[in-house]
Design an enzyme around this catalytic site. Structure first.
Site, mmCIF file in Angstrom:
data_model
loop_
_atom_site.group_PDB
_atom_site.id
_atom_site.type_symbol
_atom_site.label_atom_id
_atom_site.label_comp_id
_atom_site.label_asym_id
_atom_site.label_seq_id
_atom_site.Cartn_x
_atom_site.Cartn_y
_atom_site.Cartn_z
ATOM 1 N N HIS A 1 39.534 33.123 47.851
ATOM 2 C CA HIS A 1 40.587 34.144 47.915
ATOM 3 C C HIS A 1 41.264 34.293 46.553
ATOM 4 O O HIS A 1 41.602 35.404 46.132
ATOM 5 C CB HIS A 1 41.648 33.751 48.947
ATOM 6 N N VAL B 1 32.074 32.505 46.151
ATOM 7 C CA VAL B 1 32.448 31.308 45.379
ATOM 8 C C VAL B 1 31.913 30.098 46.131
ATOM 9 O O VAL B 1 32.036 30.006 47.359
ATOM 10 C CB VAL B 1 33.982 31.211 45.226
#
Ligand code: PAF
Length: 277
Positions: A34, A173
């Site tokens: 995030h 990620v």
């Protein structure tokens, strides 16, 4: 950083803000995945709003709505650290007032992959994101490639409904061993955390196969299954579909989404890579 806890507050904020506005919708339990979205948004826009709302309508019966991690304090700290200008924290009564009965469906795209096993999941995602887009009125909205189908479905929703914003999908990620970051990784005990690595290994097996010249979808999927076998408790799907419209493919002769959903213990994890011929 402002915390906007009501619909009126977010509307007032939007009226007062000038220039471009980036938006990162989340369900909280924020992590580096995030943070990357927020960072990209702050780099590309004059201001960034993050929303934190565990959206009940995208969870099916028996799913993890009630145990979904809620870490508001830490989330607000992360948002402030990454330069968000405001965080919108609505509750269910605000988002779904009594008598709520309007739903957004993206037919076709939403019925495959996760949509097949999580009935009404994308109806819930599209409805809440459409509402958030209406309230925040962003210039750009940022989503992670880890939820590839979600990004494809929401991009189509924004296009089909003429929503005046750009949907931007940012790379997944990963932990150093390849596991894609996910709020649900915190459900994994140490043993299952190790076993969860097999999901990315399975995706890499498809990449390796393609790099060696194998384009047959069935063969590449078998390579994925071989990595998962014995390491995960249940495979929901291993699919290789056209990356643009999730159409069926027999051979990887154009960019393809190789996507996996599997249970490690009772935790359902998803991940994907793009196979580029
Ligand atoms: O990806 C998520 O966290 C959620 O599906 C989203 C987009 C915030 C909608 O609730």
């Amino acid at each position: 950083m402002e915390q906007l806890a009501s619909i009126d507050a977010v509307r007032r904020y939007r009226k007062a803000v000038s220039g471009s506005l980036g938006f990162v919708p989340t369900m909280g339990a924020l992590h580096e995945g995030h943070a990357v979205l927020i960072r990209r948004s702050t780099a590309e826009n004059d201001a960034t709003v993050v929303s934190i709302f565990v959206n009940p309508t995208q969870f099916g019966p028996g799913e993890d709505l009630h145990k979904y991690p809620r870490t508001l304090e830490a989330d607000l700290e992360l948002c402030a650290r990454e330069g968000a200008a405001a965080v919108f924290t609505p509750n269910s009564a605000m988002m779904y007032p009594a008598g709520f009965t309007t739903w957004v469906n993206v037919d076709g795209l939403a019925d495959k992959l996760c949509g097949r096993s999580r009935q009404n999941h994308f109806r819930g995602v599209c409805t809440v994101v459409a509402k958030l887009f209406n309230l925040v009125a962003p210039t750009r909205a940022y989503f992670g490639q880890k939820d590839a189908q979600q990004a494809i479905v929401l991009t189509r929703m924004a296009r089909d409904l003429d929503m005046p914003l750009e949907v931007i999908t940012c790379p997944t990620v990963r932990e150093t061993d390849g596991l894609a970051l996910s709020s649900r990784n915190r459900y994994l005990d140490p043993r299952n955390r190790q076993r969860a690595r097999s999901i990315y290994k399975a995706l890499q097996a498809a990449e390796t196969g393609l790099a060696a010249g194998e384009t047959d979808v069935a063969t590449l999927k078998r390579a994925c299954w071989a990595e998962l076998d014995g390491n995960v408790d249940r495979v929901d799907y291993v699919e290789i579909l056209a990356a643009d419209d999730l159409g069926a493919l027999e051979a990887v002769d154009k960019p393809a989404l190789c996507a996996i959903a599997a249970f490690v213990g009772s935790t359902r994890l998803i991940d994907n890579v793009i196979l580029a011929p």
